[in-house]
Design an enzyme around this catalytic site. Sequence first.
Site, PDB file in Angstrom:
ATOM      1  CG  ASP A  44      -2.102   0.981   1.069  1.00  0.00           C
ATOM      2  OD1 ASP A  44      -3.091   0.670   0.396  1.00  0.00           O
ATOM      3  OD2 ASP A  44      -1.979   2.092   1.610  1.00  0.00           O
TER       4      ASP A  44
ATOM      5  CE1 TYR B   6      -5.186   6.710  -0.770  1.00  0.00           C
ATOM      6  CE2 TYR B   6      -5.247   7.248   1.560  1.00  0.00           C
ATOM      7  CZ  TYR B   6      -5.274   6.311   0.548  1.00  0.00           C
ATOM      8  OH  TYR B   6      -5.370   4.980   0.845  1.00  0.00           O
TER       9      TYR B   6
ATOM     10  CG  HIS C 282      -4.314  -3.984   0.072  1.00  0.00           C
ATOM     11  ND1 HIS C 282      -3.550  -3.574  -0.996  1.00  0.00           N
ATOM     12  CD2 HIS C 282      -4.373  -2.914   0.911  1.00  0.00           C
ATOM     13  CE1 HIS C 282      -3.175  -2.321  -0.814  1.00  0.00           C
ATOM     14  NE2 HIS C 282      -3.653  -1.899   0.335  1.00  0.00           N
TER      15      HIS C 282
END
Length: 406
Positions: free
Chosen positions: A181, A315, A371
Amino acid sequence: MAAALEQPFTLSVSDADLELLYKKLQLARFPDELEGAGWDYGAPLADIKRLVAHWKDKFDWRKSEAEINKLPMFTRDIEIEGFGSMNIHYLHQKSEVKNAIPLLFVHGWPGDFLEVRKMLPLLTAKSADHPSFHVVAPSLPGFGFSEAPKRSGFAGRQYAEVFTKLMSSLGYEEYVYQGGDWGHLLGMHAVTHYGHKNIKAWHTNMPACRPPTFFSHPLVFMDMFMSSISKSTKAGLEHTNAWRKKGYGYFLEQATKPQTLGYSLSDSPVGLLAWIYEKLIGWTDNYPWTEDEVIEWISIYWFSRAGPAAAGRIYYEMTGCNTHDPWHGTKWTSIPTGVSYFPCELVHLPHTLSHMLGKLVFESEHEKGGHFAAFEVPELLAGDLRKMYGKGGPAYGVVPGTNGYD
């Protein structure tokens, strides 16, 4: 001096914070739901109601807190150029093997430093059959129990500086890196700025990259056009495209308007639960989540030092408000690179593109896992690290003087 003296860290949520949480859970107001909605519209109402009831009536935070406190956790102040001193929280589990390899494990969103917990006994174990590691797992700034940046602009170069200054402060001037990630994306920045000198090799379980161009990677670029696409590659690309179409909204929201979302996440534990739970289910490979596992995961965010909203800003900062990709500012380096492929990872690209990440020396493909590989299938991910850095492996002895064996 890159960092101040470390301080032992004990997690201790106040009774007042727990009382406020329980009041909010008791007063929760749920939305309606369309008949037969299932997962099509997001986290199902029945799931969220069940988990809220468990959180409110059965989950024992103090028990969870006590287990977390058995881990060797610390904090220390680290000076970051342009941002001053930041207090960083980290787990540091040392092996009894004198020549253990220093390994930095970096989590992402919506993860935290505890993702590495199941791998610790595997990575630090002493054996003549595999290497051992000294494991360092920080809470990223703004996540868990690390201080958050106070102003904008904290992006790839700054995270990379945190990592290497933290490792240096622990006596690890040279080390290896593992991440998925954001841990993967930040790894690209880390090796760009500190590869070879400090980071001797790295491994990722989310091998996402920019598409190659004829000028950046001519051989990889030509291979994409000259090679026939296998059924597995085609299926992987369809999987990735489906995620981009139906599962990417969270990225765009946090990359453009994280503050707006933050009001709900900071005020409503139910909203925070739904926001993250959707990813825990959707991004794993049918992992049999227990209710306690889910609630502990969410609780780390709820009780985080900077609050539940801070983590999402990564982000925005890493994409310049979605004006560029998160690889902006990175470059290919020739340090040894390893990749693990898991079937339920979000992004499935042709394996030849993994050469874009660095000098590819190790690849491993698995039949299960998603993930959160370190949490879901710790034995598989730890096994890959052992193979990559062990005797006969392609990165054996990459850190001078610390080969992982007595």
